[in-house]
Enzyme design. Structure first.
Site, PDB file in Angstrom:
ATOM      1  N   ARG A 130      32.417  47.845  34.295  1.00  0.00           N
ATOM      2  CA  ARG A 130      33.189  46.614  34.154  1.00  0.00           C
ATOM      3  C   ARG A 130      32.400  45.474  34.787  1.00  0.00           C
ATOM      4  NH1 ARG A 130      37.770  44.229  37.515  1.00  0.00           N
ATOM      5  NH2 ARG A 130      38.117  42.392  36.234  1.00  0.00           N
ATOM      6  N   HIS A 174      36.359  35.785  35.315  1.00  0.00           N
ATOM      7  CA  HIS A 174      36.478  36.258  36.692  1.00  0.00           C
ATOM      8  C   HIS A 174      36.205  35.061  37.600  1.00  0.00           C
ATOM      9  CE1 HIS A 174      36.337  40.113  39.275  1.00  0.00           C
ATOM     10  NE2 HIS A 174      36.293  39.092  40.142  1.00  0.00           N
ATOM     11  N   GLU A 219      42.720  39.082  37.718  1.00  0.00           N
ATOM     12  CA  GLU A 219      43.564  38.692  38.854  1.00  0.00           C
ATOM     13  C   GLU A 219      44.036  37.251  38.765  1.00  0.00           C
ATOM     14  OE1 GLU A 219      41.543  39.683  42.490  1.00  0.00           O
ATOM     15  OE2 GLU A 219      41.553  41.823  42.068  1.00  0.00           O
ATOM     16  N   ASN A 346      44.350  46.421  39.417  1.00  0.00           N
ATOM     17  CA  ASN A 346      43.534  46.468  40.632  1.00  0.00           C
ATOM     18  C   ASN A 346      44.448  46.729  41.817  1.00  0.00           C
ATOM     19  OD1 ASN A 346      41.517  45.594  38.945  1.00  0.00           O
ATOM     20  ND2 ASN A 346      41.253  43.577  39.909  1.00  0.00           N
ATOM     21  N   TYR A 348      44.372  47.326  46.161  1.00  0.00           N
ATOM     22  CA  TYR A 348      43.655  47.431  47.435  1.00  0.00           C
ATOM     23  C   TYR A 348      44.567  47.762  48.611  1.00  0.00           C
ATOM     24  CZ  TYR A 348      39.508  45.563  45.185  1.00  0.00           C
ATOM     25  OH  TYR A 348      38.430  45.405  44.357  1.00  0.00           O
ATOM     26  N   GLU A 410      39.885  48.052  39.417  1.00  0.00           N
ATOM     27  CA  GLU A 410      39.276  47.895  40.752  1.00  0.00           C
ATOM     28  C   GLU A 410      40.080  48.675  41.778  1.00  0.00           C
ATOM     29  OE1 GLU A 410      38.642  43.914  42.270  1.00  0.00           O
ATOM     30  OE2 GLU A 410      38.055  43.192  40.278  1.00  0.00           O
TER      31      GLU A 410
HETATM   32  O1  IFM Z   1      35.549  40.995  45.279  1.00  0.00           O
HETATM   33  C1  IFM Z   1      36.848  40.953  44.809  1.00  0.00           C
HETATM   34  C2  IFM Z   1      36.865  40.853  43.302  1.00  0.00           C
HETATM   35  O2  IFM Z   1      36.153  39.759  42.837  1.00  0.00           O
HETATM   36  C3  IFM Z   1      38.288  40.731  42.813  1.00  0.00           C
HETATM   37  N1  IFM Z   1      39.118  41.755  43.365  1.00  0.00           N
HETATM   38  C4  IFM Z   1      39.054  41.996  44.779  1.00  0.00           C
HETATM   39  C5  IFM Z   1      37.616  42.163  45.224  1.00  0.00           C
HETATM   40  C6  IFM Z   1      37.563  42.399  46.743  1.00  0.00           C
HETATM   41  O3  IFM Z   1      38.083  41.279  47.397  1.00  0.00           O
END
Ligand code: IFM
Length: 505
Positions: A130, A174, A219, A346, A348, A410
């Site tokens: 990606r 992006h 995002e 995504n 985190y 992600e």
């Molecule tokens: O680096 C970023 C990415 O560009 C978008 N998602 C989160 C990642 C970590 O912060």
């Protein structure tokens, strides 16, 4: 400042200006909502297999293992071959915005070293890459015909990936809007949606014959909130009116870009990438629960519900003012719609939300948001490690996305381990983070979420936005002081074995 550092009350303070706003007049965008109400409970749902009995996982046959990067974070060559200026090229020049005054001017130099990147993907035995396309390489000022040298670069990258047996998965946006379009109003300006659709059509015509799967945006929640509301990302604006309008233009662009890509080449499959996170009330109070509910609508659901239903989640904005606040027009319901072929998610960390002391009358902005106040262990960037949230949010989003295949576009962690005396990068915490999240993912798949692929963020250390080069998310160490030398970290070798075996042992 960190992308997650919505300092306390920043939303409420930024939202304050809304109080002075005009009142709504006519036609409101319809608001029946497909978003689940706030029933989030950070616990196992019946039918799921408890963590304690799972410490290995086999993934479905054909599961796609991959990794991700983004143009501004890795390409460098910020002004080569006719590339125009983007909002990040401009933003990094503003004093104090980026740690150490870092820029993406050179980054990982992938524009020149993309063959090394493809070799890394091969060495890691990954089958999907990606990456994102820099709009300003294609249309330097955001309008007009494609720039041949920019298009040629993505041709070369695509062909190199295909020759290596790796699926290209491009993202059109992006975060690097052409500066010229920002000068004309940026995302708050409705016209930007049409400009995005033109750009999407150029890319579909050029690469649709070789690239089947496309992502529209990365995002949207993050780049609109941080770019137009809190101002810690490009273009650095702090204007709640502009922010809300930006969200609507992005949603229009999403629908229009979807149709532009499909018209350019009927065979393409189009999805988009949404960053999602469980929204937990900061306390047991009713006020915090309401705040978390409103903020979740503006975050998890604000960009995925409109394409699927033609309307926005109810309850984030006052219904009577919604049309005015978004700059919506009659007929927009149809423009928003996009029957996505797949959904990128995504994940985190989790999000804690408290009711603001200030009462501004805009539910989703009457909140304070914090990403790093929990008792959980943190990664080096300060985000809570919360794999259970990955399982929970997948189950939750699946209710909205239904039958559509999901790709994890992600997931990853910042750990800043440096090479030891032998040059090896020993980063066990990253492997542990990935392992825990992959086990959570496998439970969600077992419980019915149709996930077909996973992309670790990131293939290599890169420019981490406002953090500059201080936070390393890579499976590969990049020595920015020594000719961009790339060394696969221990976690990279661990992940390569997962990809090869199709299982977490
Ligand atoms: O680096 C970023 C990415 O560009 C978008 N998602 C989160 C990642 C970590 O912060």
């Amino acid at each position: 400042m960190d992308r997650r550092d919505f300092v306390k009350s920043s939303l409420a303070t930024a939202g304050g200006a809304l109080l002075a706003g005009r009142t709504s007049t006519a036609h409101a965008v319809a608001t029946p909502s497909a978003a689940p109400q706030s029933d989030y409970k950070p616990a196992h749902v019946p039918g799921s297999v408890p963590d304690s009995v799972i410490d290995t996982a086999r993934f479905p046959d054909g599961f796609l293992w991959g990794s991700a990067t983004a143009a501004y974070q890795v390409e460098g060559a910020y002004n080569e071959d006719g590339k125009g200026e983007s909002i990040w090229d401009r933003f990094v020049l503003a004093p104090g915005k980026i740690k150490n005054g870092d820029t993406g001017n050179v980054a990982c130099d992938s524009y020149h070293r993309y063959r090394d990147d493809v070799a890394l993907l091969r060495a890691l035995n990954l089958k999907s890459y990606r990456f994102s396309i820099a709009w300003t390489r294609i249309q330097p000022d955001g309008t007009g015909p494609g720039n041949a040298r920019g298009l040629d670069y993505y041709d070369r990258l695509t062909d190199a990936l295909l020759a290596a047996g790796i699926r290209p998965l491009p993202t059109l946006y992006h975060w690097d809007l052409p500066q010229e379009l920002e000068d004309r109003g940026g995302w708050p300006n409705r016209d930007t949606a049409a400009r995005f659709a033109d750009y999407a059509a150029i890319m579909g015509r050029r690469l649709g014959d070789r690239i089947e799967n496309w992502c529209l945006f990365n995002e949207s929640k993050t780049f609109t909130q941080l770019g137009y509301l809190t101002g810690i990302f490009a273009p650095g604006r702090k204007d709640p009116f502009a922010f809300l309008k930006a969200t609507h233009t992005v949603n229009l662009a999403h629908g229009m870009g979807f149709r532009a890509l499909k018209s350019a080449n009927a065979r393409v499959k189009v999805g988009s990438v949404y960053d999602v996170s469980p929204h937990l009330p900061a306390s047991g109070s009713e006020a915090d629960r309401i705040a978390a509910d409103a903020m979740e609508k503006l975050s998890n659901f604000w960009f995925i519900v409109p394409p699927l239903t033609g309307s926005y989640p109810e309850g984030a904005l006052p219904a009577a003012r919604q049309q005015e606040l978004l700059g919506a027009r009659p007929g927009d319901e149809q423009l928003l719609r996009a029957d996505l072929d797949f959904v990128g998610l995504n994940y985190y960390s989790l999000t804690r939300v408290a009711a603001s002391q200030e009462k501004l009358g805009i539910p989703a902005l009457d909140v304070t948001v914090d990403w790093a106040v929990g008792p959980d262990e943190k990664t080096d960037i300060g985000w809570d490690i919360y794999p259970q949230g990955f399982y929970d949010i997948l189950m939750r989003m699946h209710k909205v996305t239904g039958r559509r295949p999901i790709e994890i576009t992600e997931n990853g962690a910042a750990y800043n381990n440096r090479p030891d005396a032998t040059g090896q990068i020993h980063d066990p915490k990253r492997s542990a983070y990935l392992r825990a999240h992959l086990l959570a993912l496998s439970r969600a798949i077992a419980d019915g979420v149709p996930v077909r692929g996973y992309h670790c963020w990131s293939l290599m250390d890169n420019f981490e936005w406002a953090q500059g080069y201080t936070q390393r998310f890579g499976l590969t160490w990049v020595d920015f002081d020594d000719h961009q030398r790339r060394t696969i970290k221990e976690s990279g070798h661990w992940y390569a074995k997962v990809a090869t075996d199709n299982r977490v042992a």
